[in-house]
Enzyme design. Structure first.
Site, PDB file in Angstrom:
ATOM      1  CB  CYS A 118      -0.947   0.002   1.194  1.00 50.08           C
ATOM      2  SG  CYS A 118      -0.101   0.334   2.757  1.00 50.08           S
ATOM      3  CB  CYS A 167      -2.712  -2.429   3.597  1.00 52.01           C
ATOM      4  SG  CYS A 167      -1.098  -3.240   3.671  1.00 52.01           S
ATOM      5  CB  CYS A 187      13.322  -9.297  12.831  1.00 53.15           C
ATOM      6  SG  CYS A 187      14.061 -10.602  11.858  1.00 53.15           S
TER       7      CYS A 187
HETATM    8 ZN   LIG Z   1       0.549  -1.592   3.833  1.00 54.46          ZN
END
Ligand SMILES: [Zn+2]
Length: 199
Positions: A118, A167, A187
């Site tokens: 996104c 998202c 990580c």
């Molecule tokens: Zn995203």
């Protein structure tokens, strides 16, 4: 009384069995998308429409403004079409890429890391450090609003999964063995990120 109790238990037992079978089929389907030994993070708030507050950044890393924006919500088919198979399995089904296999673990260029799904700004190169894990590692997100942390018990040990606020993409995990100043180690999976070079 005893008989009718038995009867009721028998019925609820059958219902439970049917429900379990249905879950097993759904589970087997999901399982086929995944590597053995890795289970999806709790999907509770995933793909649910709504508004979120995120901080926007320009491609040269300037903090623009904090805004409330509609979440990016797409169907499985739409995500599958947009993403590579690896990025789809990792971001939408909480898979993990093999260490030292991604394109960013050894990248030292100055720039911005956005969400592959996104474009939400997630990390900056000035918080990236050499963790020796083979995954791109950062000691802080670009803005705390832009990532969401979630408890993940999928491996049987408690971990904290990190998702994109905008998202719900799964990005990786955060651990408390990072360097100063935060002591945190984000990580990440390279496949969840999209690098934008600065300058
Ligand atoms: Zn995203």
């Amino acid at each position: 009384m005893f008989d009718s109790d038995l009867d009721r238990d028998g019925k609820s037992g059958r219902r439970a069995f049917l429900l379990t079978s249905a879950s097993a089929v759904a589970g087997a389907f999901l399982w086929s998308l995944r590597k053995p030994g890795v289970l999806a993070a709790a999907p509770a708030a995933h793909g649910v429409p709504g508004e979120v507050a995120i901080v926007e950044f320009s491609d040269d890393g300037k903090r623009l403004k904090k805004e409330r924006v509609p979440k990016v919500v797409k169907s499985e088919a739409e995500w599958q079409q947009q993403l590579s198979p690896a990025a789809f399995a990792i971001t939408r089904h909480a898979d993990t890429e093999i260490s030292f296999s991604g394109q960013y673990w050894n990248l030292h260029d100055k720039g911005l890391y956005r969400c592959i799904c996104c474009d939400n700004a997630l990390f900056k190169s000035d918080t990236k450090f050499e963790s020796g894990t083979g995954w791109p590692s950062f000691w802080a997100p670009i803005a705390r609003e832009n990532v969401r942390e979630e408890r993940d018990l999928s491996l049987g040990v408690p971990r904290t999964a990190v998702n994109c606020t905008l998202c719900d993409a799964h990005l990786g995990h955060v651990f408390e063995d990072g360097p100063p100043p935060t002591g945190l180690r984000y990580c990440m999976n390279s496949a969840s990120l999209k690098f934008v070079k600065m300058g």
